[in-house]
Design an enzyme around this catalytic site. Structure first.
Site, PDB file in Angstrom:
ATOM      1  N   TRP A  10     -21.118  18.811  -5.988  1.00 31.49           N
ATOM      2  CA  TRP A  10     -22.447  19.401  -5.739  1.00 31.49           C
ATOM      3  C   TRP A  10     -23.463  18.992  -6.794  1.00 31.49           C
ATOM      4  O   TRP A  10     -24.619  19.383  -6.738  1.00 31.49           O
ATOM      5  CB  TRP A  10     -22.337  20.929  -5.715  1.00 31.49           C
ATOM      6  CG  TRP A  10     -21.529  21.482  -4.588  1.00 31.49           C
ATOM      7  CD1 TRP A  10     -21.125  20.832  -3.458  1.00 31.49           C
ATOM      8  CD2 TRP A  10     -21.023  22.823  -4.470  1.00 31.49           C
ATOM      9  NE1 TRP A  10     -20.415  21.676  -2.648  1.00 31.49           N
ATOM     10  CE2 TRP A  10     -20.339  22.910  -3.247  1.00 31.49           C
ATOM     11  CE3 TRP A  10     -21.089  23.964  -5.273  1.00 31.49           C
ATOM     12  CZ2 TRP A  10     -19.720  24.080  -2.812  1.00 31.49           C
ATOM     13  CZ3 TRP A  10     -20.480  25.130  -4.854  1.00 31.49           C
ATOM     14  CH2 TRP A  10     -19.800  25.181  -3.624  1.00 31.49           C
ATOM     15  N   LYS A  11     -23.002  18.241  -7.815  1.00 32.55           N
ATOM     16  CA  LYS A  11     -23.882  17.904  -8.948  1.00 32.55           C
ATOM     17  C   LYS A  11     -24.465  19.200  -9.519  1.00 32.55           C
ATOM     18  O   LYS A  11     -23.763  20.213  -9.537  1.00 32.55           O
ATOM     19  CB  LYS A  11     -24.933  16.884  -8.527  1.00 32.55           C
ATOM     20  CG  LYS A  11     -24.289  15.645  -7.866  1.00 32.55           C
ATOM     21  CD  LYS A  11     -25.225  14.508  -7.665  1.00 32.55           C
ATOM     22  CE  LYS A  11     -24.488  13.332  -7.026  1.00 32.55           C
ATOM     23  NZ  LYS A  11     -25.320  12.147  -6.885  1.00 32.55           N
ATOM     24  N   HIS A  95     -19.262   9.248 -13.599  1.00 28.93           N
ATOM     25  CA  HIS A  95     -20.331   9.153 -12.589  1.00 28.93           C
ATOM     26  C   HIS A  95     -21.544   8.441 -13.202  1.00 28.93           C
ATOM     27  O   HIS A  95     -21.835   8.604 -14.386  1.00 28.93           O
ATOM     28  CB  HIS A  95     -20.718  10.543 -12.083  1.00 28.93           C
ATOM     29  CG  HIS A  95     -21.616  10.445 -10.885  1.00 28.93           C
ATOM     30  ND1 HIS A  95     -22.975  10.270 -11.005  1.00 28.93           N
ATOM     31  CD2 HIS A  95     -21.343  10.426  -9.562  1.00 28.93           C
ATOM     32  CE1 HIS A  95     -23.498  10.165  -9.788  1.00 28.93           C
ATOM     33  NE2 HIS A  95     -22.527  10.252  -8.900  1.00 28.93           N
ATOM     34  N   GLU A 166     -18.796   3.728  -6.069  1.00 29.12           N
ATOM     35  CA  GLU A 166     -20.131   4.276  -5.810  1.00 29.12           C
ATOM     36  C   GLU A 166     -21.189   3.306  -6.334  1.00 29.12           C
ATOM     37  O   GLU A 166     -21.567   3.386  -7.513  1.00 29.12           O
ATOM     38  CB  GLU A 166     -20.296   5.618  -6.530  1.00 29.12           C
ATOM     39  CG  GLU A 166     -19.251   6.634  -6.157  1.00 29.12           C
ATOM     40  CD  GLU A 166     -19.798   8.049  -6.276  1.00 29.12           C
ATOM     41  OE1 GLU A 166     -19.468   8.848  -5.416  1.00 29.12           O
ATOM     42  OE2 GLU A 166     -20.592   8.313  -7.205  1.00 29.12           O
ATOM     43  N   GLY A 172     -28.199   8.816  -3.919  1.00 29.20           N
ATOM     44  CA  GLY A 172     -29.324   9.725  -4.143  1.00 29.20           C
ATOM     45  C   GLY A 172     -30.468   9.600  -3.157  1.00 29.20           C
ATOM     46  O   GLY A 172     -30.490   8.723  -2.288  1.00 29.20           O
ATOM     47  N   SER A 209     -24.738   8.118  -0.525  1.00 28.28           N
ATOM     48  CA  SER A 209     -25.486   8.394   0.707  1.00 28.28           C
ATOM     49  C   SER A 209     -24.601   8.510   1.940  1.00 28.28           C
ATOM     50  O   SER A 209     -24.999   8.106   3.037  1.00 28.28           O
ATOM     51  CB  SER A 209     -26.584   7.354   0.935  1.00 28.28           C
ATOM     52  OG  SER A 209     -27.525   7.411  -0.126  1.00 28.28           O
ATOM     53  N   GLY A 230     -22.283  13.529  -1.770  1.00 27.81           N
ATOM     54  CA  GLY A 230     -23.219  14.231  -2.637  1.00 27.81           C
ATOM     55  C   GLY A 230     -24.121  15.147  -1.839  1.00 27.81           C
ATOM     56  O   GLY A 230     -23.682  16.148  -1.265  1.00 27.81           O
TER      57      GLY A 230
HETATM   58  P1  PGA Z   1     -25.248  11.104  -2.649  1.00 28.80           P
HETATM   59  O1  PGA Z   1     -24.401  11.151  -3.999  1.00 28.80           O
HETATM   60  O2  PGA Z   1     -24.273  11.316  -1.509  1.00 28.80           O
HETATM   61  O3  PGA Z   1     -26.240  12.192  -2.771  1.00 28.80           O
HETATM   62  O4  PGA Z   1     -25.875   9.725  -2.585  1.00 28.80           O
HETATM   63  C1  PGA Z   1     -23.168  10.500  -4.027  1.00 28.80           C
HETATM   64  C2  PGA Z   1     -22.565  10.543  -5.390  1.00 28.80           C
HETATM   65  O5  PGA Z   1     -23.276  10.413  -6.396  1.00 28.80           O
HETATM   66  O6  PGA Z   1     -21.345  10.716  -5.466  1.00 28.80           O
END
Ligand code: PGA
Length: 254
Positions: A10-11, A95, A166, A172, A209, A230
């Site tokens: 979830w960051k 990350h 990634e 993002g 994404s 994400g």
């Molecule tokens: P995102 O993030 O799906 O929002 O692009 C992916 C990630 O950083 O693992």
């Protein structure tokens, strides 16, 4: 053959209360998906909420980072011992946002992986090139990251790790997932590196994404063992859709 592995970080999103609402919505549907492995990595402050919501399910939980030392004078940091005590199964390291915002490099990431293994958890190592380009250029970057973070591990320890490919340019808001041919070629290259080090069962996830439209085409590519999601997963309904995609039973590797 490996079971597909689909999870989310979830960051820095969702408070403990919001996490409770997310699990209340997601767990009934997610816990029916018994042909795949699932995980959720909330912020540190909501890990106990994940534990309480998931402890009677097969869904794993974990953390987005860890300190390399087991204890000590490190204000604001969290140790692997503390995460293991919370029942964490996976701990993410490397990350691109941590490499960028905290200048984390391969040596520190390798030390964090050591701490995660000392406490019986599974490191989830993120690797990826910063800008779009050829597979050869991207593989040179990613191989350097793999060597730096995992190069000291034996085959047994590598088998107790997960890699997430990634590409930074695909992560993002405003980004799009990498093209399928690029993902497939990169996963093949990462699996070749792992196999050269004796690791044939280490799962390699794709992240960047992922959404409910591209999840199935990506997850069904050769060498893609699962997805790391994400922002799309912040809506529990979307994560349920992604976690529920049809996957052609496991990927065979030679
Ligand atoms: P995102 O993030 O799906 O929002 O692009 C992916 C990630 O950083 O693992």
């Amino acid at each position: 053959m490996s079971r597909p592995l689909i999870g989310t970080s979830w960051k820095m999103n969702l408070s403990p209360s919001e996490a409770g609402a997310w699990f209340a919505q997601a767990v009934p549907a997610l816990s029916k998906l018994d042909d795949r492995d699932l995980f959720v990595l909330p912020p540190f402050t909501a890990i106990h909420v994940a534990r309480d919501a998931l402890c009677r399910t097969a869904i794993a939980w974990g953390a987005q980072d860890v300190h390399a030392d087991d204890a000590g004078a490190h204000t604001g940091d969290v140790s692997a011992a503390m995460l293991a005590d919370l029942g964490c199964h996976f701990v993410e390291v490397g990350h691109s946002e941590r490499r960028r915002d905290h200048r984390e490099g391969d040596a520190l990431i390798a030390a964090k992986i050591g701490a995660i293994h000392r406490h019986g958890m599974i490191p989830l190592l993120c690797v990826g090139e910063r800008s779009p380009g050829s597979v050869a250029t991207a593989l040179a970057v990613v191989t350097r990251q793999l060597r730096g973070a995992l190069g000291a591990l034996d085959a047994d320890a590598l088998g107790r790790a997960v890699v997430a490919y990634e590409p930074v340019w695909a992560i993002g808001v405003g980004a799009m997932a990498a093209p399928l041919h690029h993902i497939e070629a990169m996963h093949a290259g990462i699996h070749r590196w792992l196999a050269r080090h004796g690791a044939r069962s280490t799962r390699v996830l794709y992240g960047g994404s992922v959404d409910s439209a591209n999840a199935a085409p990506i997850a069904n590519l050769a060498g893609v063992d699962g997805l790391f999601v994400g922002r799309a997963a912040l809506d529990p309904k979307t994560f349920i859709r992604i976690a529920s995609i049809d996957i052609e039973g496991g990927h065979e590797r030679d």
